[in-house]
Scaffold this motif. Structure first.
Motif, mmCIF file in Angstrom:
data_model
loop_
_atom_site.group_PDB
_atom_site.id
_atom_site.type_symbol
_atom_site.label_atom_id
_atom_site.label_comp_id
_atom_site.label_asym_id
_atom_site.label_seq_id
_atom_site.Cartn_x
_atom_site.Cartn_y
_atom_site.Cartn_z
ATOM 1 N N HIS A 156 0.834 -1.203 0.000
ATOM 2 C CA HIS A 156 0.000 0.000 0.000
ATOM 3 C C HIS A 156 0.872 1.258 0.000
ATOM 4 O O HIS A 156 0.630 2.216 -0.730
ATOM 5 N N ASP A 157 1.920 1.242 0.809
ATOM 6 C CA ASP A 157 2.792 2.411 0.876
ATOM 7 C C ASP A 157 3.552 2.620 -0.425
ATOM 8 O O ASP A 157 3.696 3.756 -0.894
ATOM 9 N N ARG A 158 4.038 1.528 -1.011
ATOM 10 C CA ARG A 158 4.824 1.648 -2.246
ATOM 11 C C ARG A 158 3.951 2.098 -3.424
ATOM 12 O O ARG A 158 4.343 2.961 -4.207
ATOM 13 N N LEU A 159 2.782 1.473 -3.570
ATOM 14 C CA LEU A 159 1.922 1.777 -4.712
ATOM 15 C C LEU A 159 1.236 3.128 -4.575
ATOM 16 O O LEU A 159 0.806 3.710 -5.571
ATOM 17 N N GLY A 160 1.101 3.615 -3.331
ATOM 18 C CA GLY A 160 0.408 4.886 -3.122
ATOM 19 C C GLY A 160 1.294 6.100 -3.254
ATOM 20 O O GLY A 160 0.810 7.233 -3.099
ATOM 21 N N THR A 161 2.599 5.912 -3.529
ATOM 22 C CA THR A 161 3.504 7.055 -3.667
ATOM 23 C C THR A 161 3.231 7.803 -4.963
ATOM 24 O O THR A 161 2.696 7.253 -5.930
ATOM 25 N N ASP A 162 3.655 9.050 -4.984
ATOM 26 C CA ASP A 162 3.449 9.887 -6.175
ATOM 27 C C ASP A 162 4.646 9.767 -7.104
ATOM 28 O O ASP A 162 5.265 10.765 -7.486
ATOM 29 N N ALA A 163 4.978 8.516 -7.443
ATOM 30 C CA ALA A 163 6.171 8.267 -8.253
ATOM 31 C C ALA A 163 5.838 7.786 -9.651
ATOM 32 O O ALA A 163 6.753 7.458 -10.417
ATOM 33 N N PHE A 164 4.566 7.737 -9.978
ATOM 34 C CA PHE A 164 4.161 7.167 -11.271
ATOM 35 C C PHE A 164 3.479 8.199 -12.158
ATOM 36 O O PHE A 164 2.674 7.848 -13.025
ATOM 37 N N GLY A 165 3.770 9.467 -11.938
ATOM 38 C CA GLY A 165 3.201 10.516 -12.762
ATOM 39 C C GLY A 165 1.693 10.553 -12.655
ATOM 40 O O GLY A 165 1.111 10.394 -11.578
ATOM 41 N N ARG A 166 1.065 10.771 -13.773
ATOM 42 C CA ARG A 166 -0.394 10.854 -13.774
ATOM 43 C C ARG A 166 -1.064 9.498 -13.573
ATOM 44 O O ARG A 166 -2.274 9.426 -13.407
ATOM 45 N N GLY A 167 -0.290 8.419 -13.594
ATOM 46 C CA GLY A 167 -0.875 7.097 -13.404
ATOM 47 C C GLY A 167 -0.886 6.628 -11.967
ATOM 48 O O GLY A 167 -1.261 5.482 -11.701
ATOM 49 N N HIS A 168 -0.482 7.501 -11.017
ATOM 50 C CA HIS A 168 -0.392 7.030 -9.636
ATOM 51 C C HIS A 168 -1.785 6.795 -9.043
ATOM 52 O O HIS A 168 -2.782 7.337 -9.503
ATOM 53 N N LEU A 169 -1.829 5.969 -8.026
ATOM 54 C CA LEU A 169 -3.085 5.619 -7.360
ATOM 55 C C LEU A 169 -3.348 6.638 -6.258
ATOM 56 O O LEU A 169 -2.612 6.702 -5.263
ATOM 57 N N LYS A 170 -4.393 7.417 -6.418
ATOM 58 C CA LYS A 170 -4.658 8.516 -5.496
ATOM 59 C C LYS A 170 -5.327 8.061 -4.209
ATOM 60 O O LYS A 170 -5.116 8.648 -3.153
ATOM 61 N N HIS A 171 -6.165 7.054 -4.303
ATOM 62 C CA HIS A 171 -6.995 6.716 -3.152
ATOM 63 C C HIS A 171 -6.919 5.225 -2.831
ATOM 64 O O HIS A 171 -6.958 4.385 -3.721
ATOM 65 N N PHE A 172 -6.824 4.949 -1.547
ATOM 66 C CA PHE A 172 -7.009 3.593 -1.016
ATOM 67 C C PHE A 172 -8.048 3.696 0.103
ATOM 68 O O PHE A 172 -7.781 3.341 1.258
ATOM 69 N N ASP A 173 -9.211 4.218 -0.225
ATOM 70 C CA ASP A 173 -10.198 4.574 0.801
ATOM 71 C C ASP A 173 -10.660 3.380 1.613
ATOM 72 O O ASP A 173 -10.763 3.460 2.848
ATOM 73 N N HIS A 174 -10.955 2.257 0.947
ATOM 74 C CA HIS A 174 -11.486 1.107 1.670
ATOM 75 C C HIS A 174 -10.414 0.484 2.558
ATOM 76 O O HIS A 174 -10.671 0.152 3.733
ATOM 77 N N TYR A 175 -9.229 0.328 1.996
ATOM 78 C CA TYR A 175 -8.163 -0.298 2.777
ATOM 79 C C TYR A 175 -7.735 0.606 3.930
ATOM 80 O O TYR A 175 -7.566 0.148 5.074
ATOM 81 N N ARG A 176 -7.554 1.899 3.660
ATOM 82 C CA ARG A 176 -7.088 2.813 4.705
ATOM 83 C C ARG A 176 -8.121 2.943 5.829
ATOM 84 O O ARG A 176 -7.767 3.018 7.011
#
Length: 906
Positions: free
Chosen positions: A88-108
């Motif tokens: 979750h921490d790795r995929l949620g970083t702003d390192a993928f430009g416009r393709g990054h995952l903005k929300h993990f609402d259910h998991y968080r």
């Protein structure tokens, strides 16, 4: 590098590329997103560097796609599922430009609740979980309603009025929101609908959220909590990858995601929780059935746990693609069984080898690697163009409908310009009604020509009425099956014959030199192949047409006895519309409507005719050949039933076929002389040719065969030359039931238009024959295979000529005749009065006398068994059918008859 590296990396690239929305996987038989495997690489010593090298390559290929390389042994996290939290921490970083995952609402939200203790209640009616959740959403407000009023900077009466208003709002519903948390509607619905931790054990989402807090987790199943965390994590990925919103609107952000989230999990063991995470993902996918966009590729030096180890074993890297194909074939069955190995794809990672192929050596040099480009409509900057083209797109349904109509040869734009045309496409065929050339039904050339002749007379009648508004102007509707008869042209020709009879009657009526004869307009209605849409056309189109046009006297025709025809008759009767069946013979049709009349005898009389003929020729046995008895085909089912009943004193046998008439045995298998017996064919005309070929196959002595007598439907086969003119049918004598035998027995004399074609026929037959001879001049312009060739007039031509005349004669006997279809003349007669007139009048037609005084079914009219010496050759006078037996009334009681009931023709 090792052997098979190229195949393995190709598989990884294939897996991370997301299929297009319309792309179909032939093995999984799904379109769009596909289930993803848990790829488990089982390493041999020396191959530990592959996954880190693959991770570095994905950093290049998937720059704007969320992906991560994770060494499971290096993760130190106190969470319930440490590896999942790290992902979750790795995929949620702003390192993928416009393709990054903005929300993990259910998991968080799930993890946040598990880390919080439930506060103490602050008073009566307080639910601490509400305050806790409002802390999560950041929407916690002042203490209560009274505090809200107190903070309003007003005084005196204004503040008192506001307090009263606030109390009223709370009393009448505002209080309803006290225990609700704005901003959590989507998450609360998902939590209560997902399967883990049994949310139905809680009254509502607030109760379920309380169970997730740290103080309550001790009473929950730890395994269920872990599955909920995994499911919530995957749900957040699903929502990020959704291609639709509100179930039908496109979501451009989801369309731009053309590569799946790819996770490389290295050094997976049971101790570091790697195998546990894979097991949980496998079970969540199996138990929910939901697709998710997470591609996990793991590497491990140890064997998988027994529960996860695949029964199919591991494939070498060189056969990675084959292993994936095998996995897809196994997946449906394994996931249905909730198998522990359902989602695993095990591949052996071999030792590095110096002897490798050039493809394996250059595995990282593929310039085509990476995700596919998103559809152009999903790209940024295209939205404005899409909005500008919205008006064009809004016409797409119309364009589709136009294409559907054109494909069915159905008028769309031209129909909208004419009040006399209404069409729709049903089961790929054009049905509806038309009174002009803007819509011509069917594809058979003769049938289309007959309709055009009707429409020409309609235009003539309208023009004459416009010139003389005081002249009576009435209409009738002709309903039959007009489409999709290209594979059964005999049926199309039979319907064309009926329309030709209508044309002859129209030409008589639409005489410019007369001011007395009512002008006749005919609306042609198509009930579809085999009248399959007759009920729909009648209910949705004909009833509104007729109720809106008082000049339409009723409906005639009806083509054939099937369930849809019976429903159409009932629908017309329910709306007070007379119906005149011209060829229907099923028993019991009069019960469908009190305004239904039948021009020909029903199947009971056909059975009486066959019984009388059998006794007349001394037949000791009658064998009935018939198709499967389907209640929806009332013609065949009632005919077979009444024939069995009426053949008292004669041996009766039945021989049916199930799928094909070709399965019947030959009549020649029995060497005995059966020439005195009768074989009765009780079926449709479409199978009669094959019936003759089958039952007479391999016959050395045809003189020993039984007489073949066919029902009235076979008259369509007889009238269609291409069906008859087959070499294998040469020399076969056939008898069939004729419903309009007088015009047939008129022979060549009637075809030539000569008066007195049949003794006793009188002026009605003479007028018909003259009109038929004129009509043939138009029909002979058709191609030879379409033009009429028989040396007699078709009985259906005569039948419809009489049916249209019967309507006109009934209307003529009533006062106030006129009106209709925009006419300015007098009002048309009431349809109930027309039906009553049917019961009181006697009409002399070309096919004989018509009277419904005794019954609405004309069972006293003539029925004949007509015999053709050679069904394949009907040339010249010798080709005219002869009368073998006749029952019922012809033109008068005094006309001379032969011993077999047939009229004296000599």
């Amino acid at each position: 590098m090792f052997e098979g590296a190229h195949a393995l990396v190709d598989l990884v690239r294939t897996l991370y590329r997301r299929p297009g929305l319309s792309r179909r996987d032939p093995e999984l038989r799904v379109r769009g997103d596909v289930p993803l495997p848990l790829v488990c690489l089982l390493r041999k010593p020396g191959s530990a560097k592959f996954l880190p090298r693959l991770g570095a390559q994905l950093d290049v290929e998937l720059r704007q796609v969320p992906h991560a390389y994770l060494d499971a042994n290096a993760v130190r996290n106190p969470a319930v599922l440490p590896l999942l939290e790290e992902l979750h921490d790795r995929l949620g970083t702003d390192a993928f430009g416009r393709g990054h995952l903005k929300h993990f609402d259910h998991y968080r939200l799930t993890t946040w609740l598990t880390e919080r203790s439930l506060p103490r209640a602050e008073g009566k009616g307080d639910r601490p979980i509400v305050r806790l959740l409002r802390d999560w959403t950041g929407q916690r407000g002042p203490g209560g309603a009274d505090a809200t009023v107190d903070h309003v900077p007003v005084g005196g009466w204004s503040k008192a009025a506001l307090s009263v208003l606030w109390w009223i709002l709370r009393y009448f519903g505002f209080r309803w929101g006290r225990h609700r948390v704005p901003g959590l509607g989507r998450e609360s619905r998902w939590f209560m609908r997902q399967p883990f931790m049994v949310p139905r054990h809680s009254a509502d989402f607030l109760g379920f959220a309380e169970r997730l807090t740290r103080d309550r987790l001790g009473s929950e199943n730890p395994e269920q909590l872990k599955k909920l965390l995994v499911h919530a994590f995957l749900q957040d990925l699903r929502e990020a990858y959704r291609r639709r919103k509100l179930r039908f609107l496109p979501r451009r952000r989801g369309w731009r995601r053309t590569a799946y989230v790819t996770v490389l999990l290295d050094n997976v063991t049971e101790a570091n929780g790697g195998w546990e995470l894979l097991r949980l993902i496998n079970e969540v996918r199996n138990e929910t059935g939901d697709l998710d966009p997470l591609l996990i590729i793991t590497a491990s030096d140890e064997r998988p746990p027994p529960a996860a180890e695949s029964v199919a074993g591991a494939e070498p890297a060189a056969r990675a693609t084959r292993a994936w194909s095998t996995w897809k074939h196994r997946l449906p069955g394994r996931r249905q069984m909730l198998a522990g190995d359902a989602r695993y794809l095990f591949i052996d990672l071999p030792k590095p080898s110096p002897a490798i192929t050039p493809e394996d050596a250059g595995v990282w040099e593929d310039r085509q690697a990476g995700p596919v480009a998103p559809p152009w409509i999903a790209r940024r900057g295209v939205l404005e163009l899409a909005v500008a083209a919205l008006l064009v797109v809004s016409l797409a349904p119309t364009a589709v409908k136009v294409d559907e109509y054109w494909g069915a040869h159905c008028s769309f734009f031209r129909a909208g310009l004419s009040s006399g045309v209404a069409t729709k496409v049903v089961d790929g065929q054009c049905v509806g009604y038309s009174d002009n050339a803007r819509q011509v039904f069917g594809e058979n050339e003769r049938l289309r020509q007959a309709q055009l002749l009707v429409f020409a007379e309609n235009a003539k009648a309208e023009e004459l009425h416009r010139a003389n508004p005081g002249r009576a102007y009435v209409s009738v509707v002709y309903l039959a099956g007009l489409t999709n008869n290209e594979h059964s042209p005999a049926t199309a020709h039979a319907v064309a014959e009926e329309l030709e009879g209508v044309v002859i009657r129209q030409r008589e009526q639409n005489d410019p030199s007369s001011s007395v004869k009512p002008l006749l307009r005919v609306v042609v209605a198509n009930g579809g192949t085999g009248m399959s849409a007759a009920d729909v056309v009648t209910r949705d189109m004909l009833v509104p047409l007729i109720e809106g046009d008082p000049g339409i006297l009723g409906v005639l025709g009806f083509d054939r006895s099937v369930a849809q025809t019976e429903q159409a008759i009932a629908e017309l009767g329910a709306h007070g519309i007379p119906a005149l069946g011209t060829t229907l013979t099923a028993v019991g049709l009069a019960d469908r409507s009190p305004l239904y009349f039948q021009l020909v005898p029903d199947n009971t009389q056909q059975a009486e005719l066959l019984a009388g003929y059998a006794r007349y020729v001394g037949a000791p046995k009658v064998t009935i050949y018939h198709p499967p008895l389907d209640p929806g085909n009332s013609y065949v089912s009632t005919l077979v039933e009444v024939v069995r009943q009426r053949l008292a004193g004669i041996e009766v046998a039945s021989q049916g076929w199930t799928t094909s008439v070709g399965s019947l045995p030959s009549l020649c298998r029995d060497p005995a002389d059966r020439s005195r017996e009768i074989v009765f064919y009780a079926g449709r005309e479409t199978e009669f040719g094959d019936f003759l070929r089958t039952v007479r196959s391999n016959c050395a002595e045809p003189r020993k065969l039984p007489r073949i007598v066919a029902d009235d439907a076979v008259s369509r086969f007889v009238a269609h030359a291409p069906d008859r003119n087959r070499s294998e049918l040469n020399g076969i004598p056939v008898s069939y039931v004729g419903m309009g035998s007088p015009v047939v027995l008129g022979g060549q004399a009637c075809v030539d238009g000569r008066p007195g074609a049949l003794p006793g026929g009188g002026p009605a037959l003479d007028a018909f024959c003259a009109g038929y001879a004129d009509l043939l001049r138009d029909l002979r312009k058709l191609p030879p295979e379409e033009a009429p060739t028989t040396p007699w007039a078709g009985e259906r031509v005569g039948g419809l000529y009489d049916a249209a005349g019967f309507f006109l004669d009934a209307a003529r006997r009533l006062p106030l005749l006129g009106g209709g279809a925009g006419a300015s003349g007098p009002v048309a007669p009431n349809r109930a009065a027309v039906a009553q007139q049917f019961r009181e009048m006697t009409f002399q037609g070309a096919t004989g006398e018509i009277s419904f005084e005794r019954s609405r079914i004309a069972n006293d009219r003539s029925l004949a068994i007509l015999t053709i010496a050679n069904i394949s050759r009907l040339d010249g006078p010798d080709g005219v059918p002869t009368c073998a037996y006749l029952v019922g009334k012809l033109y008068s009681e005094s006309e001379p008859r032969e011993a077999n009931g047939c009229p004296v023709t000599g």
